[in-house]
Motif scaffolding. Structure first.
Motif, PDB file in Angstrom:
ATOM      1  N   VAL A  93       0.844  -1.201   0.000  1.00 50.68           N
ATOM      2  CA  VAL A  93       0.000   0.000   0.000  1.00 50.68           C
ATOM      3  C   VAL A  93       0.880   1.253   0.000  1.00 50.68           C
ATOM      4  N   ALA A  94       1.955   1.231   0.786  1.00 50.25           N
ATOM      5  CA  ALA A  94       2.854   2.393   0.832  1.00 50.25           C
ATOM      6  C   ALA A  94       3.550   2.611  -0.507  1.00 50.25           C
ATOM      7  N   ALA A  95       3.939   1.529  -1.160  1.00 51.84           N
ATOM      8  CA  ALA A  95       4.596   1.658  -2.471  1.00 51.84           C
ATOM      9  C   ALA A  95       3.642   2.234  -3.506  1.00 51.84           C
ATOM     10  N   ALA A  96       2.391   1.752  -3.484  1.00 57.12           N
ATOM     11  CA  ALA A  96       1.389   2.272  -4.426  1.00 57.12           C
ATOM     12  C   ALA A  96       1.119   3.745  -4.156  1.00 57.12           C
ATOM     13  N   ARG A  97       1.039   4.075  -2.861  1.00 58.85           N
ATOM     14  CA  ARG A  97       0.779   5.464  -2.485  1.00 58.85           C
ATOM     15  C   ARG A  97       1.931   6.365  -2.911  1.00 58.85           C
ATOM     16  N   ALA A  98       3.131   5.805  -2.956  1.00 55.99           N
ATOM     17  CA  ALA A  98       4.296   6.583  -3.391  1.00 55.99           C
ATOM     18  C   ALA A  98       4.378   6.676  -4.910  1.00 55.99           C
ATOM     19  N   GLY A  99       3.402   6.102  -5.602  1.00 52.52           N
ATOM     20  CA  GLY A  99       3.316   6.301  -7.041  1.00 52.52           C
ATOM     21  C   GLY A  99       3.819   5.150  -7.890  1.00 52.52           C
ATOM     22  N   ALA A 100       4.233   4.049  -7.264  1.00 49.16           N
ATOM     23  CA  ALA A 100       4.740   2.913  -8.036  1.00 49.16           C
ATOM     24  C   ALA A 100       3.593   2.001  -8.473  1.00 49.16           C
ATOM     25  N   ALA A 101       3.702   1.452  -9.681  1.00 51.87           N
ATOM     26  CA  ALA A 101       2.791   0.384 -10.089  1.00 51.87           C
ATOM     27  C   ALA A 101       3.177  -0.839  -9.265  1.00 51.87           C
ATOM     28  N   ALA A 112      11.147   1.127  -1.747  1.00 50.05           N
ATOM     29  CA  ALA A 112      11.100   0.274  -2.945  1.00 50.05           C
ATOM     30  C   ALA A 112      10.519   1.036  -4.127  1.00 50.05           C
ATOM     31  N   ALA A 113       9.468   1.828  -3.860  1.00 50.83           N
ATOM     32  CA  ALA A 113       8.838   2.600  -4.934  1.00 50.83           C
ATOM     33  C   ALA A 113       9.840   3.559  -5.561  1.00 50.83           C
ATOM     34  N   ARG A 114      10.583   4.240  -4.715  1.00 47.35           N
ATOM     35  CA  ARG A 114      11.542   5.219  -5.213  1.00 47.35           C
ATOM     36  C   ARG A 114      12.689   4.532  -5.967  1.00 47.35           C
ATOM     37  N   ALA A 140       5.275   2.180  10.880  1.00 46.82           N
ATOM     38  CA  ALA A 140       6.168   3.182  10.275  1.00 46.82           C
ATOM     39  C   ALA A 140       7.249   2.513   9.421  1.00 46.82           C
ATOM     40  N   GLY A 141       7.784   1.421   9.934  1.00 46.34           N
ATOM     41  CA  GLY A 141       8.812   0.703   9.189  1.00 46.34           C
ATOM     42  C   GLY A 141       8.280   0.125   7.881  1.00 46.34           C
ATOM     43  N   ASP A 142       7.007  -0.275   7.882  1.00 49.63           N
ATOM     44  CA  ASP A 142       6.407  -0.808   6.660  1.00 49.63           C
ATOM     45  C   ASP A 142       6.275   0.297   5.614  1.00 49.63           C
ATOM     46  N   VAL A 143       5.850   1.478   6.067  1.00 47.94           N
ATOM     47  CA  VAL A 143       5.747   2.616   5.143  1.00 47.94           C
ATOM     48  C   VAL A 143       7.127   2.940   4.579  1.00 47.94           C
ATOM     49  N   PHE A 144       8.125   2.913   5.451  1.00 45.17           N
ATOM     50  CA  PHE A 144       9.502   3.205   5.012  1.00 45.17           C
ATOM     51  C   PHE A 144       9.921   2.238   3.902  1.00 45.17           C
ATOM     52  N   ALA A 145       9.750   0.932   4.139  1.00 41.89           N
ATOM     53  CA  ALA A 145      10.207  -0.065   3.161  1.00 41.89           C
ATOM     54  C   ALA A 145       9.448   0.050   1.840  1.00 41.89           C
ATOM     55  N   GLY A 152      -8.431  -1.416  -3.389  1.00 47.34           N
ATOM     56  CA  GLY A 152      -8.856  -0.031  -3.173  1.00 47.34           C
ATOM     57  C   GLY A 152      -7.679   0.914  -3.027  1.00 47.34           C
ATOM     58  N   ALA A 153      -6.554   0.385  -2.549  1.00 39.89           N
ATOM     59  CA  ALA A 153      -5.354   1.212  -2.391  1.00 39.89           C
ATOM     60  C   ALA A 153      -4.519   1.243  -3.668  1.00 39.89           C
ATOM     61  N   GLY A 154      -5.017   0.581  -4.727  1.00 40.22           N
ATOM     62  CA  GLY A 154      -4.301   0.630  -6.006  1.00 40.22           C
ATOM     63  C   GLY A 154      -3.264  -0.467  -6.183  1.00 40.22           C
ATOM     64  N   VAL A 155      -3.335  -1.500  -5.354  1.00 37.38           N
ATOM     65  CA  VAL A 155      -2.385  -2.607  -5.458  1.00 37.38           C
ATOM     66  C   VAL A 155      -3.005  -3.723  -6.307  1.00 37.38           C
ATOM     67  N   ASP A 156      -2.237  -4.226  -7.264  1.00 37.81           N
ATOM     68  CA  ASP A 156      -2.680  -5.333  -8.109  1.00 37.81           C
ATOM     69  C   ASP A 156      -2.622  -6.627  -7.289  1.00 37.81           C
ATOM     70  N   VAL A 157      -3.759  -7.320  -7.195  1.00 37.33           N
ATOM     71  CA  VAL A 157      -3.812  -8.536  -6.368  1.00 37.33           C
ATOM     72  C   VAL A 157      -3.924  -9.809  -7.209  1.00 37.33           C
TER      73      VAL A 157
END
Ligand SMILES: Nc1ncnc2c1ncn2[C@@H]1O[C@H](COP(=O)(O)OP(=O)(O)O)[C@@H](O)[C@H]1O
Ligand SMILES: [Mg+2]
Length: 302
Positions: free
Chosen positions: A58-66, A271-273, A262-267, A88-93
């Motif tokens: 979810v954090a990666a998708a929110r950061a703009g990554a497919a 990865a997205a970046r 917080a650590g999950d958002v960081f990782a 709903g968060a834009g993650v392909d499942v």
């Protein structure tokens, strides 16, 4: 993503594939934690969407990554709820498998008035990922983010798949489990928090021993042979090292509301970046830090 796919379509490009855990979180607030054999009646339950892997996706998708998730849920209401939340968060499942006969992973979280929590995890379907699930999901991704809530084996497969396709491997050993040396050596970076950093150096359980110092990212590069390492340090930011040197990235001063996840958002943000055009580790760590530090100003892991 809602369009039915034509088998002749090329697979859509994926920036980040997260191989990791998907859980339903169940929270109960208690005045005190029960001792052995005891029952304590608290307030709740309240349920939430969790699993470190899913939070990272979810954090990666929110950061703009497919972003695509590779994981497993049970054939139950909790599993369907997790799929709906990820979508709903834009993650392909498309690579989240639903396992008949197994329950969706659950994290049972008791919270005492001091804000401290105690967590018991029942992994359920998370432990059932198979080799072919991981290989199929990882194909074509720029970055494979592997997280150990699914056990060591799927992480090994994810690392092999990343090596075979030339994808960058980001490794989150949360929790720390024994992994082959080759997997740690391929990590670019290995991402750990302070207690995981101690356990990577001294073995599972070592973080609970009093007086154990947090190793630097450079220490962990030397110890594990990883291409690079990030040690997240809560409000103190993050320590970043590769084989050439190391840097400390400070965290901004923020109004802390809830540091869960917080650590999950960081990782995920890292990865997205790293999947983007500016893929330097320092730049990615700074972006991840900004995302994670912003996340602690709001309630919840997502
Ligand atoms: N108190 C805080 N103030 C600002 N940022 C924070 C705080 N706690 C966590 N963060 C951000 O989240 C990242 C990960 O937090 P950390 O506590 O190291 O991991 P974990 O979530 O595994 O406990 C930190 O590097 C930082 O960017
Ligand atoms: Mg923390």
């Amino acid at each position: 993503m809602t369009r039915p796919s034509d088998p002749s379509d090329p697979p859509p490009p994926v920036d980040v594939v997260v191989v990791g855990g998907i859980n339903q979180d169940v929270f109960v607030h208690v005045d005190r934690r029960p001792g052995p054999g005891e029952t304590v009646v608290g307030r709740g339950p309240r349920t939430g969407n969790g699993g470190k892997g899913a939070n990272m996706a979810v954090a990666a998708a929110r950061a703009g990554a497919a972003t695509a998730m590779c994981g497993a849920v049970g054939d139950d209401g909790a599993g369907r709820e997790q799929l709906t939340a990820l979508t709903g968060a834009g993650v392909d499942v498309a690579h989240v498998v639903t396992r008949a006969g197994l329950g969706t992973g659950v994290a049972l979280i008791s919270i005492t008035p001091d804000g401290e929590n105690a967590i018991v995890v029942g992994p359920g379907a998370n432990a059932s990922l198979a080799h072919d699930d991981v290989v199929a999901a990882s194909a074509g991704a720029r970055v494979v983010l592997a997280q150990t809530e699914v056990g060591a084996e799927p992480v090994v497969w994810a690392a092999e798949a990343a090596a075979a396709s030339g994808a960058r491997l980001v490794l989150s050993t949360a929790p720390v489990v024994p992994l082959p040396a080759a997997v740690l050596e391929a990590a670019d970076p290995l991402v750990v928090n302070a207690s995981e950093a101690i356990e990577v150096l001294h073995g599972p359980g070592a973080a609970a021993e009093p007086g154990s110092a947090v190793p630097s990212a450079a220490d962990l590069v030397r110890h594990t042979g990883a291409r690079s390492v990030v040690v997240t340090l809560g409000g103190a930011g993050a320590d970043v090292a590769d084989r050439h040197g190391s840097t400390r990235v400070p965290a901004p001063e923020v109004q802390v509301v809830d540091t869960t996840g917080a650590g999950d958002v960081f990782a995920g943000a890292l990865a997205a970046r790293l999947a983007g055009p500016d893929s330097t580790l320092m730049g990615a760590a700074a972006a991840a830090l900004a995302a994670a530090s912003e996340s602690v100003t709001r309630l919840g892991a997502r």
